[in-house]
Design a protein around this motif. Structure first.
Motif, PDB file in Angstrom:
ATOM      1  N   HIS A  38      15.668   7.410   1.873  1.00  0.00           N
ATOM      2  CA  HIS A  38      14.955   6.886   2.772  1.00  0.00           C
ATOM      3  C   HIS A  38      14.429   5.585   2.595  1.00  0.00           C
ATOM      4  O   HIS A  38      13.582   4.837   3.084  1.00  0.00           O
ATOM      5  N   SER A  39      15.173   4.849   1.730  1.00  0.00           N
ATOM      6  CA  SER A  39      14.901   3.427   1.430  1.00  0.00           C
ATOM      7  C   SER A  39      14.595   2.450   2.385  1.00  0.00           C
ATOM      8  O   SER A  39      13.295   2.081   2.442  1.00  0.00           O
ATOM      9  N   GLU A  40      15.221   2.540   3.302  1.00  0.00           N
ATOM     10  CA  GLU A  40      15.216   1.393   4.455  1.00  0.00           C
ATOM     11  C   GLU A  40      14.255   1.777   5.219  1.00  0.00           C
ATOM     12  O   GLU A  40      13.481   0.904   5.722  1.00  0.00           O
ATOM     13  N   THR A  41      13.854   3.123   5.582  1.00  0.00           N
ATOM     14  CA  THR A  41      12.676   3.598   6.474  1.00  0.00           C
ATOM     15  C   THR A  41      11.309   2.899   5.683  1.00  0.00           C
ATOM     16  O   THR A  41      10.648   2.475   6.364  1.00  0.00           O
ATOM     17  N   ILE A  42      11.424   3.127   4.477  1.00  0.00           N
ATOM     18  CA  ILE A  42      10.004   2.718   3.801  1.00  0.00           C
ATOM     19  C   ILE A  42      10.009   1.208   3.781  1.00  0.00           C
ATOM     20  O   ILE A  42       8.789   0.905   3.981  1.00  0.00           O
ATOM     21  N   PHE A  43      11.186   0.439   3.295  1.00  0.00           N
ATOM     22  CA  PHE A  43      11.012  -0.717   3.178  1.00  0.00           C
ATOM     23  C   PHE A  43      10.540  -1.439   4.482  1.00  0.00           C
ATOM     24  O   PHE A  43       9.759  -2.467   4.716  1.00  0.00           O
ATOM     25  N   ALA A  54       0.839  -1.073  -0.050  1.00  0.00           N
ATOM     26  CA  ALA A  54       0.057  -0.127  -0.072  1.00  0.00           C
ATOM     27  C   ALA A  54       0.634   1.273   0.082  1.00  0.00           C
ATOM     28  O   ALA A  54       1.941   1.329   0.768  1.00  0.00           O
ATOM     29  N   PRO A  55       0.598   2.171  -1.021  1.00  0.00           N
ATOM     30  CA  PRO A  55       1.474   3.400  -0.903  1.00  0.00           C
ATOM     31  C   PRO A  55       1.247   4.070   0.392  1.00  0.00           C
ATOM     32  O   PRO A  55       0.285   4.037   1.012  1.00  0.00           O
ATOM     33  N   LEU A  56       2.505   4.927   0.722  1.00  0.00           N
ATOM     34  CA  LEU A  56       2.355   5.803   1.729  1.00  0.00           C
ATOM     35  C   LEU A  56       1.511   7.018   1.401  1.00  0.00           C
ATOM     36  O   LEU A  56       1.219   7.227   0.427  1.00  0.00           O
ATOM     37  N   THR A  57       0.963   7.465   2.511  1.00  0.00           N
ATOM     38  CA  THR A  57      -0.152   8.438   2.495  1.00  0.00           C
ATOM     39  C   THR A  57       0.783   9.851   2.210  1.00  0.00           C
ATOM     40  O   THR A  57       1.878   9.812   2.637  1.00  0.00           O
ATOM     41  N   PRO A  83       3.602   3.546  -7.373  1.00  0.00           N
ATOM     42  CA  PRO A  83       3.622   3.420  -8.564  1.00  0.00           C
ATOM     43  C   PRO A  83       3.211   4.709  -9.314  1.00  0.00           C
ATOM     44  O   PRO A  83       3.182   4.813 -10.524  1.00  0.00           O
ATOM     45  N   ALA A  84       2.874   5.745  -8.610  1.00  0.00           N
ATOM     46  CA  ALA A  84       2.436   7.073  -9.211  1.00  0.00           C
ATOM     47  C   ALA A  84       3.942   7.885  -9.839  1.00  0.00           C
ATOM     48  O   ALA A  84       3.812   8.381 -10.790  1.00  0.00           O
ATOM     49  N   VAL A  99      12.491  -0.642  -9.799  1.00  0.00           N
ATOM     50  CA  VAL A  99      11.503   0.390 -10.095  1.00  0.00           C
ATOM     51  C   VAL A  99      10.904   0.717  -8.689  1.00  0.00           C
ATOM     52  O   VAL A  99      10.955   0.200  -7.845  1.00  0.00           O
ATOM     53  N   MET A 100      10.486   1.995  -8.950  1.00  0.00           N
ATOM     54  CA  MET A 100       9.797   2.657  -7.836  1.00  0.00           C
ATOM     55  C   MET A 100       8.368   2.178  -7.317  1.00  0.00           C
ATOM     56  O   MET A 100       7.827   2.170  -6.118  1.00  0.00           O
ATOM     57  N   SER A 101       7.833   1.467  -8.298  1.00  0.00           N
ATOM     58  CA  SER A 101       6.216   1.214  -8.107  1.00  0.00           C
ATOM     59  C   SER A 101       6.159  -0.257  -6.946  1.00  0.00           C
ATOM     60  O   SER A 101       5.289  -0.231  -6.727  1.00  0.00           O
ATOM     61  N   LYS A 102       7.130  -1.147  -6.892  1.00  0.00           N
ATOM     62  CA  LYS A 102       7.079  -2.338  -6.234  1.00  0.00           C
ATOM     63  C   LYS A 102       7.690  -2.059  -4.640  1.00  0.00           C
ATOM     64  O   LYS A 102       6.803  -1.885  -3.886  1.00  0.00           O
ATOM     65  N   ALA A 103       9.029  -2.341  -4.568  1.00  0.00           N
ATOM     66  CA  ALA A 103       9.432  -2.360  -3.312  1.00  0.00           C
ATOM     67  C   ALA A 103       8.921  -0.975  -2.469  1.00  0.00           C
ATOM     68  O   ALA A 103       8.751  -0.957  -1.561  1.00  0.00           O
ATOM     69  N   TYR A 104       8.874   0.077  -3.264  1.00  0.00           N
ATOM     70  CA  TYR A 104       8.683   1.441  -2.723  1.00  0.00           C
ATOM     71  C   TYR A 104       7.337   1.548  -2.391  1.00  0.00           C
ATOM     72  O   TYR A 104       6.792   2.442  -1.571  1.00  0.00           O
TER      73      TYR A 104
END
Length: 361
Positions: free
Chosen positions: A262-267, A21-24, A219-220, A211-216
């Motif tokens: 901030h990749s690790e925080t998002i993951f 689910a995308p971050l708000t 998709p926008a 890609v930015m749409s999957k692990a992150y």
């Protein structure tokens, strides 16, 4: 996949999503401190460089790779374009390509579009989707141009060890073939210590795609990339890209530059939800004896197999699930496999509440 979707009613609840689910907006703005002075740069409407801006490629290299450098990276408009560019630049008519199944369908279709002959080797469903090493070694030979892998795996949620990755790389070295590693779910390992090195860092004929749409879960942001250390192949990729998108969105690039550090925080954020849903699904499975499902180890999906006593195909089951329960899943026919079943998402909290409804009359 398109034919299957056309046969379904509208307004279905999606249980197939392969990204978290995308971050708000509130979560993003809390994570990234957008300063007013940055806005003119972030909102730039100029063309982006064809390979991607140096600042973006450096941010990608810093976030994802060790020995792979910014100059080894080519940005694309999503992962689909990355696959198309890679296949068109690398493959010639008649080349042999080997792929593990079940598989995200475009990984084989894009190779066929380039004129290649695709051979498939099935993962072993009764061994928790393990690699069938004897079968793989039998298929990969001196004529093989490319081996395609995808770990963390879509659709099964299977992951492999670093030792297994090294065995795959050694197989490619033995036959002097290229390796395409689809790493769009890298970062979504359910146990944080299980992340594999990027294949491109380990083998000079490896190509890593992300890609930015999957692990992150973003998709926008229509931004993907290819990491390849071979200069002549990268030049061929740029030539192909000149005939499609030419360049990506400067706006997407500038937002991604802010996010990548901030990749690790998002993951870690996504990992919490994925582990929660995986546990909830495991609790529901005893109520669904017609399904067999190995708990996924990584990514946002798993593959639910139909019990051998079921006479329904995966596609018929998915169609009935849509008509009777209003739920949308992608059947086996979308993943180049004849193992009856469907892809099921563990992506967000709203999905989990529908797991008990995964049955038909």
């Amino acid at each position: 996949m398109a034919a299957f979707l056309r046969s379904l009613p509208a307004g279905l609840i999606s249980l197939h999503s392969s990204h978290p689910a995308p971050l708000t907006a509130a979560q993003l703005t809390e994570l990234i401190d957008f300063k007013p002075a940055q806005l003119p740069h972030i909102l730039s409407q100029d063309y982006a460089p064809m390979a991607g801006s140096e600042e973006l490629r450096q941010a990608i290299a810093d976030a994802h790779y060790t020995s792979t450098q910014a100059d080894h990276i080519l940005t694309t408009c999503g992962a689909q374009e990355a696959l198309f560019v890679t296949m068109q630049a690398l493959l010639n008519k008649g080349d042999q390509v080997v792929c593990l199944t079940p598989v995200f369908e475009p990984l084989t279709l894009q190779a066929k579009m380039a004129g290649a002959q695709v051979s498939t080797v099935s993962l072993l469903p009764d061994q928790q989707w393990a690699i069938d090493w004897p079968a793989l070694k039998k298929v990969v030979n001196k004529k093989t141009r490319l081996l395609i892998i995808n770990f963390p795996h879509n659709p099964t949620g299977k992951h492999i060890t670093e030792q297994e990755l090294n065995r795959l790389l050694e197989l490619c070295r033995q036959h002097d073939c290229w390796l395409l590693s689809d790493e769009v779910f890298r970062g979504l390992e359910h146990q944080s210590g299980r992340r594999l090195p990027a294949a491109v860092d380990l083998y000079d004929k490896a190509i890593s795609i992300a890609v930015m749409s999957k692990a992150y879960g973003m998709p926008a942001i229509r931004l993907g990339w290819i990491a390849c250390r071979h200069p002549h192949l990268r030049q061929r990729m740029l030539t192909v890209k000149r005939h499609i998108s030419i360049c990506g969105s400067r706006l997407d690039e500038n937002v991604a530059i802010q996010i990548l550090p901030h990749s690790e925080t998002i993951f870690n954020h996504h990992r919490g939800q994925l582990n929660h849903n995986r546990s909830f699904l495991a609790d529901c499975l005893p109520q669904l004896p017609h399904l067999r499902c190995h708990p996924p180890e990584a990514g946002a999906t798993c593959f639910a197999r139909l019990n051998t006593q079921q006479t329904l195909t995966g596609q018929v089951f998915a169609e009935q699930l849509a008509q009777q329960q209003g739920l949308l899943v992608y059947p086996d026919t979308c993943f180049v496999t004849d193992i009856p079943g469907f892809r099921l998402s563990i992506a967000d909290a709203a999905i989990a509440e529908h797991y008990p409804l995964l049955k038909t009359d």
